[in-house]
Design a protein around this motif. Sequence first.
Motif, PDB file in Angstrom:
ATOM      1  N   PRO C 119       9.005   1.573  70.014  1.00 57.54           N
ATOM      2  CA  PRO C 119       9.424   1.161  71.365  1.00 57.54           C
ATOM      3  C   PRO C 119       8.888  -0.211  71.790  1.00 57.54           C
ATOM      4  N   VAL C 123      11.339  -3.337  72.956  1.00 58.08           N
ATOM      5  CA  VAL C 123      11.266  -4.053  74.237  1.00 58.08           C
ATOM      6  C   VAL C 123      11.105  -5.558  73.994  1.00 58.08           C
ATOM      7  N   LEU C 163      12.967  -2.126  79.073  1.00 58.63           N
ATOM      8  CA  LEU C 163      12.172  -0.918  79.287  1.00 58.63           C
ATOM      9  C   LEU C 163      13.073   0.257  79.658  1.00 58.63           C
ATOM     10  N   THR C 164      14.083  -0.019  80.476  1.00 53.24           N
ATOM     11  CA  THR C 164      15.045   1.021  80.846  1.00 53.24           C
ATOM     12  C   THR C 164      15.726   1.585  79.596  1.00 53.24           C
ATOM     13  N   VAL C 166      14.720   1.557  76.464  1.00 58.65           N
ATOM     14  CA  VAL C 166      13.817   2.315  75.599  1.00 58.65           C
ATOM     15  C   VAL C 166      13.536   3.693  76.187  1.00 58.65           C
ATOM     16  N   THR C 167      13.365   3.731  77.509  1.00 56.76           N
ATOM     17  CA  THR C 167      13.110   5.012  78.167  1.00 56.76           C
ATOM     18  C   THR C 167      14.289   5.958  77.977  1.00 56.76           C
ATOM     19  N   LEU C 168      15.506   5.444  78.244  1.00 56.68           N
ATOM     20  CA  LEU C 168      16.693   6.289  78.113  1.00 56.68           C
ATOM     21  C   LEU C 168      16.904   6.701  76.663  1.00 56.68           C
ATOM     22  N   GLY C 170      14.649   7.127  74.508  1.00 57.97           N
ATOM     23  CA  GLY C 170      13.636   8.149  74.238  1.00 57.97           C
ATOM     24  C   GLY C 170      14.054   9.505  74.780  1.00 57.97           C
ATOM     25  N   LEU C 171      14.833   9.493  75.869  1.00 60.72           N
ATOM     26  CA  LEU C 171      15.338  10.744  76.454  1.00 60.72           C
ATOM     27  C   LEU C 171      16.616  11.190  75.765  1.00 60.72           C
ATOM     28  N   GLU C 172      17.026  10.469  74.728  1.00 62.86           N
ATOM     29  CA  GLU C 172      18.194  10.811  73.924  1.00 62.86           C
ATOM     30  C   GLU C 172      19.476  10.916  74.744  1.00 62.86           C
ATOM     31  N   ALA C 178      22.362   3.898  77.078  1.00 59.56           N
ATOM     32  CA  ALA C 178      21.078   3.183  77.216  1.00 59.56           C
ATOM     33  C   ALA C 178      21.307   1.675  77.282  1.00 59.56           C
ATOM     34  N   CYS C 182      20.692  -0.822  80.387  1.00 60.77           N
ATOM     35  CA  CYS C 182      19.819  -1.981  80.154  1.00 60.77           C
ATOM     36  C   CYS C 182      20.432  -3.249  80.742  1.00 60.77           C
TER      37      CYS C 182
END
Lengths: 211, 211, 211
Positions: C119, C123, C163-164, C166-168, C170-172, C178, C182
């Motif tokens: 991650p 980013v 960052l948005t 990567v977060t999304l 990560g939440l698959e 995603a 972004c």
Amino acid sequence: MTLDPLVAALDYGSVLIFALTGALVASRAQLDPVGFIFMAAMTAVGGGTLRDLILGQPQVFWVARPSLVVVAAGAAMVVFWTAHLFESRYRLLLWLDVFALSVAVPAGVGVALEGGFSPIIVVIMGVVTGTFGGLMRDVVGNEVPLVLKQGEIYLTAAFGGALTAVTLAGLEVGQAWALMACGLVTFILRAGGLARGWRLPVYRPRPPRNR
Amino acid sequence: MTLDPLVAALDYGSVLIFALTGALVASRAQLDPVGFIFMAAMTAVGGGTLRDLILGQPQVFWVARPSLVVVAAGAAMVVFWTAHLFESRYRLLLWLDVFALSVAVPAGVGVALEGGFSPIIVVIMGVVTGTFGGLMRDVVGNEVPLVLKQGEIYLTAAFGGALTAVTLAGLEVGQAWALMACGLVTFILRAGGLARGWRLPVYRPRPPRNR
Amino acid sequence: MTLDPLVAALDYGSVLIFALTGALVASRAQLDPVGFIFMAAMTAVGGGTLRDLILGQPQVFWVARPSLVVVAAGAAMVVFWTAHLFESRYRLLLWLDVFALSVAVPAGVGVALEGGFSPIIVVIMGVVTGTFGGLMRDVVGNEVPLVLKQGEIYLTAAFGGALTAVTLAGLEVGQAWALMACGLVTFILRAGGLARGWRLPVYRPRPPRNR
């Protein structure tokens, strides 16, 4: 990519200290916190990234160890909150840069030695790793590049340190000693230049032929 | 990495002449001898390094042949001791740069042709190899970049030379002839621009819609 | 190199829009048509090239798809012939740059996600891809770098968008969503900064200890 622990430690140290100098330039340009992180990270990894690209390393060092970037970002934040405590941020910048150079040159030399490159390339990699992060910092941050500041011993210090390491490595004194001597020589030359005004003669046009 | 002897010779020639221009910029900035070597080496290998990284060459050309860097350092020292003999160092710089460009563009084209890249990429590599060393020299040395100097034929000369080479290579006239024609066209265009004031029309805002 | 069609489309879009901004800077510097193409191409592919080199991609994206460079050259010519139609070229530049950033950040994030990088690296690649082309444009074209302009939300927008994503991811939630989120977050933050003056607090030296 397994790396000698000493070389890895030099990479961490050089990232940390160069990040502090990048953040100090950000403070002089009055950037916001993300600008601090950007300048810190670029300064911290710039020289090593160029080294790894030129040597064709399997991975750029901070892609292999992303925690290095977190270290740089942390250093940026520390400077954001504490820079005002220092009388002269420029003086602090100059001296931190001395330490950063003295750690980054052996870091560059170490990676090139491990790769089995020829002595000329090892010396160049020491100089490149030591100087390009600071050069990018100063060009982007609109400072006079320390590397080329007239009458400063800077490149000479990096060059002298790298040459010491190559000579000692050629004499087979052991890589750890060679790298430590490299850092020490770089530090002495650069600090002597800063504190005592040591310098090489600069180019000065002699009187032209006629007028 | 075996390389066509002609392409290798072009690399040597371009390194030597670009190193002289880098050292001349160092003399204008009144640097010390190590500063001369740094500027000379960066100018000499900058364009070819970027070419090799972008093309993914197995090794950057001067890592494969470190003697190239020694050539650049020698050139820097020659300039350090002789630059004062010339009436106008800037005029000398301009003309050496013409020769460097005329050798570096075919050097870039040659490597890309040997790699079997598409014509567009070959042209770009000619321009990149010819111009980036000088661009770095001017940005770091704080000169107005020759590449972008208003009203100078510079990029156009590199572009014209590279296009000539690709066209001739497409007609299967033999790589050596294509590269020689490339250098010649680059030289004629750039020297014509410098000596005779040849130029392309520059952008000039026409009268705006109302006021 | 097969690439997700969405990521490929983002590369094309970012090249096109960044090329327009590079050509606008060329118009402000009153360059000739070849200078327009040079500035447009450098701006258009600069960030993605650095991304691909750092990630060690098998080929730099525009070497794999040379038509991208043709797109950039075409955009440069359009600007050469039409830039005078606009009241304020600088205002146009600023706003095109907003769109370019909002497309380039997800392009960088997408490539890094596909490569399976950690991650932190994803980013950074979003920020690097979004910002380095514009940084090179401004340094070479002698403009104040937008990236570091005091008090502008620029890096923060790129950082927030990446960052948005990567977060999304990560939440698959699916890569396409995603990446779109972004771009949207980057756009909202940057456009809000430009139109409404949103900003982060900048560094301001607090009163020193004594005097």
